[in-house]
Write a protein that holds these residues in place. Structure first.
Motif, PDB file in Angstrom:
ATOM      1  N   LEU A   1       0.581  -1.199  -0.037  1.00 33.35           N
ATOM      2  CA  LEU A   1       0.071  -0.179  -0.026  1.00 33.35           C
ATOM      3  C   LEU A   1       1.072   1.490  -0.060  1.00 33.35           C
ATOM      4  CD1 LEU A   1      -2.614  -1.431   2.612  1.00 33.35           C
ATOM      5  CD2 LEU A   1      -3.061  -0.967   0.335  1.00 33.35           C
TER       6      LEU A   1
ATOM      7  N   ILE B   1     -12.516   1.304   4.895  1.00 33.86           N
ATOM      8  CA  ILE B   1     -11.307   0.682   4.468  1.00 33.86           C
ATOM      9  C   ILE B   1      -9.979   1.103   4.975  1.00 33.86           C
ATOM     10  CG2 ILE B   1     -10.024   0.407   2.097  1.00 33.86           C
ATOM     11  CD1 ILE B   1     -12.611   0.838   0.659  1.00 33.86           C
ATOM     12  N   ALA B   2      -9.888   2.443   5.197  1.00 33.95           N
ATOM     13  CA  ALA B   2      -8.763   3.156   5.793  1.00 33.95           C
ATOM     14  C   ALA B   2      -8.599   2.495   7.296  1.00 33.95           C
ATOM     15  CB  ALA B   2      -9.036   4.650   5.997  1.00 33.95           C
TER      16      ALA B   2
ATOM     17  N   GLU C   1      -7.960   7.895   5.242  1.00 31.93           N
ATOM     18  CA  GLU C   1      -8.782   7.789   4.337  1.00 31.93           C
ATOM     19  C   GLU C   1      -8.442   8.272   2.655  1.00 31.93           C
ATOM     20  OE1 GLU C   1     -13.380   9.666   3.995  1.00 31.93           O
ATOM     21  OE2 GLU C   1     -12.144   9.336   5.889  1.00 31.93           O
TER      22      GLU C   1
ATOM     23  N   ILE D   1      -8.278  -2.593  -2.607  1.00 30.66           N
ATOM     24  CA  ILE D   1      -8.990  -1.118  -2.305  1.00 30.66           C
ATOM     25  C   ILE D   1     -10.168  -1.059  -3.299  1.00 30.66           C
ATOM     26  CG2 ILE D   1      -9.163   1.478  -2.534  1.00 30.66           C
ATOM     27  CD1 ILE D   1      -6.136   0.915  -0.922  1.00 30.66           C
TER      28      ILE D   1
ATOM     29  N   SER E   1      -6.887   5.711   0.786  1.00 26.42           N
ATOM     30  CA  SER E   1      -7.655   4.752   0.326  1.00 26.42           C
ATOM     31  C   SER E   1      -8.488   5.279  -1.015  1.00 26.42           C
ATOM     32  CB  SER E   1      -8.755   4.377   1.189  1.00 26.42           C
ATOM     33  OG  SER E   1      -9.682   3.565   0.709  1.00 26.42           O
TER      34      SER E   1
ATOM     35  N   HIS F   1     -14.669   4.513   2.082  1.00 23.96           N
ATOM     36  CA  HIS F   1     -13.264   4.597   2.258  1.00 23.96           C
ATOM     37  C   HIS F   1     -12.650   4.614   3.716  1.00 23.96           C
ATOM     38  CE1 HIS F   1     -12.064   4.722  -1.834  1.00 23.96           C
ATOM     39  NE2 HIS F   1     -13.083   5.621  -2.300  1.00 23.96           N
TER      40      HIS F   1
ATOM     41  N   TYR G   1      -7.861   3.960  -5.206  1.00 16.48           N
ATOM     42  CA  TYR G   1      -9.085   3.667  -5.810  1.00 16.48           C
ATOM     43  C   TYR G   1      -8.977   4.512  -7.166  1.00 16.48           C
ATOM     44  CZ  TYR G   1     -13.599   3.085  -7.399  1.00 16.48           C
ATOM     45  OH  TYR G   1     -15.291   3.016  -8.001  1.00 16.48           O
TER      46      TYR G   1
END
Length: 200
Positions: free
Chosen positions: A110, A165-166, A173, A151, A176, A162, A180
């Motif tokens: 990431l 996801i974060a 955030e 993601i 993410s 987001h 994306y």
């Protein structure tokens, strides 16, 4: 490891008409027939979830196997809300396990950034995208770098915001949303190339 035949059906198990509340209750009691029914009912769709996150088919099969062990071991944590909530809960277990496996195997690369998300890229019209075979589109997604792919799947396919996801991935955030957006740019490029080649 799971074979196709064991994902599509369970030998000797006939599907029964049972709502999710009763199915979960019997699984919690250790009822073998109920556990086989849960597997037969959800394994095909959950295997597709595993395939979306795993680096290869063998890893997806391992995740599916471990995921069902986790489902049966922790089904006491499931609380029935409405029909469909058990399927959603099982799906979340598989997604979380898939991400944990990627992180443990250091395959979840990431990028971290405080920059605001990149603007959306205008991809091909949906009417053109629908001409592409689903397996081709899935192949494009699978070719994304692991971080982008994860993601993209979490946001576009599994519908997580987001912010969540974060939290799951331990990133900001903005990271993410930016990754994306970058995944969408890569996919738009691949789709345009495919459509141009198909038109020749």
């Amino acid at each position: 490891m799971m074979q196709d035949s064991s994902v599509d059906c369970v030998i000797g198990v006939n599907s029964v008409s049972m709502d999710e509340r009763d199915l979960a209750k019997l699984c919690l009691q250790g009822d073998a027939a109920a556990r086989k029914e849960l597997y037969a009912r959800y394994a095909p769709s959950l295997f597709k979830v595993c395939l979306r996150y795993a680096p290869d088919r063998a890893a997806a099969e391992d995740t599916l196997h471990d995921g069902f062990i986790k489902i049966f071991d922790s089904i006491n944590k499931y609380s029935f809300k409405e029909e469909g909530s058990l399927a959603a809960w099982c799906r979340r277990v598989m997604v979380n396990l898939s991400i944990d496996r990627l992180r443990k195997e250091k395959k979840l690369q990431l990028q971290y950034t405080d920059r605001p998300p990149e603007p959306d890229t205008d991809g091909p019209p949906a009417s053109l995208v629908r001409r592409i075979p689903p397996e081709v589109l899935q192949g494009f997604i699978n070719e994304l770098p692991p971080g982008y792919r994860t993601i993209f799947n979490l946001f576009a396919v599994d519908g997580l915001p987001h912010r969540e996801i974060a939290r799951m991935l331990g990133i900001k955030e903005n990271s993410s949303s930016s990754q994306y957006a970058r995944a969408k740019q890569i996919l738009a490029h691949k789709i345009k190339n495919w459509l141009n080649n198909a038109a020749e």
